[in-house]
Design an enzyme around this catalytic site. Structure first.
Site, PDB file in Angstrom:
ATOM      1  N   SER A 150       0.841  -1.186   0.000  1.00  0.00           N
ATOM      2  CA  SER A 150       0.000   0.000   0.000  1.00  0.00           C
ATOM      3  C   SER A 150       0.879   1.240   0.000  1.00  0.00           C
ATOM      4  CB  SER A 150      -0.892   0.002   1.245  1.00  0.00           C
ATOM      5  OG  SER A 150      -1.517   1.260   1.428  1.00  0.00           O
ATOM      6  N   TYR A 163      -0.509  -0.133  10.730  1.00  0.00           N
ATOM      7  CA  TYR A 163      -0.763  -0.605   9.374  1.00  0.00           C
ATOM      8  C   TYR A 163       0.306  -0.082   8.424  1.00  0.00           C
ATOM      9  CZ  TYR A 163      -2.938  -1.022   4.775  1.00  0.00           C
ATOM     10  OH  TYR A 163      -3.178  -1.296   3.452  1.00  0.00           O
TER      11      TYR A 163
END
Length: 277
Positions: A150, A163
């Site tokens: 990501s 994250y």
């Protein structure tokens, strides 16, 4: 843009692909695009019913084989289970697509179990999947190992700090594997995606409107067409433009602040100013 896959794609990455996190969103899109190339898939996710529905649809549309298995990818034995489920198959492509964030909140407000779940999924399980399947890909002398990352992994941020950190781990791990496995003709790559319209994001109520979200099918098409362009490939022209800014030696504080504003916006929260102390 219409992305065409290389002429030797099926020979290099077939006849079977393993997709961890394959029941919906980008995982579903990967399976459908691979089926168009005649590549069979093993789809893993926690919920069996969506897996079975997708498998039936793909079989009917493309006539390929699709196996499914309910596997909790955060479980300690997930990689071993995946290896056992595919031991009779010639797996040429492994896509670790699991590991989306599960909430947006300031770090002290995250439940400890959710923090550990993210670390287990994005670091521990990812590593073990790569470790289980790398020898098989090396033995066949061709294939691909894809760790779906990501743009969040390019810098720290509020609301999803763990994250972001776990996705940075995946990115660096894939780059090392790109160099190691490339010796044997295997393409390892960190496939970095940005905001994508997926069912999981919709269930979370994430507001992606300000981030030019991509369609999952477009992500899969572009990603699969660029498996050879490692060690890191950023999907989406607008995401590549953003990454060029992030990865240049600007002031990291400004970059983290910018990422934090974005995270707060997705969470529907107001970014609090830093103390002047």
């Amino acid at each position: 843009m219409n992305w065409e896959l290389p002429a030797d794609f099926s020979d290099r990455y077939g006849p079977w692909a393993l997709i961890a996190g394959g029941s919906e969103g980008t995982g579903e899109a990967f399976a459908r695009r691979l089926a168009r190339e005649g590549i069979n898939s093993v789809l893993l996710a926690r919920r069996q019913a969506p897996l079975d529905a997708l498998a039936a649809d793909i079989r009917a549309e493309h006539g390929v084989e699709v196996r499914t298995a309910s596997v909790d990818l955060g479980h300690a034995d997930a990689a071993a289970m995946a290896a056992e489920l595919t031991e009779d198959l010639d797996v040429g492509l492994v896509i670790f697509n699991a590991g989306a964030t599960i909430r947006f909140n300031y770090f002290p407000e995250w439940p400890e179990e959710d923090l550990l779940a993210l670390v287990n999924m994005n670091c521990r399980t990812t590593t073990l999947f790569a470790h289980r399947f790398a020898p098989r890909l090396i033995q066949r002398g061709r294939g691909g190992l894809v760790l779906v990352g990501s743009v969040a992994g390019f810098a720290g941020s509020t609301h999803q700090s763990v994250y972001n950190a776990s996705k940075a781990y995946d990115w660096v791990l894939a780059e090392g594997l790109w160099r190691e496995l490339g010796i044997y003709g295997v393409d390892a790559i960190a496939m970095v995606i940005g905001a994508t319209d997926t069912p999981s994001h919709r269930r979370m109520g994430a507001d992606l409107s300000a981030h030019s979200p991509m369609e999952a099918a477009d992500v899969a098409d572009e990603a699969l067409a660029n498996l050879h362009n490692g060690p890191t490939y950023v999907v989406g022209e607008h995401n590549r433009a953003a990454s060029e800014f992030i990865l240049t030696p600007h002031n990291r504080g400004a970059i983290v602040s910018s990422m934090s504003e974005s995270s707060a916006g997705i969470a529907g929260d107001e970014m609090l100013p830093m103390s002047s102390r």
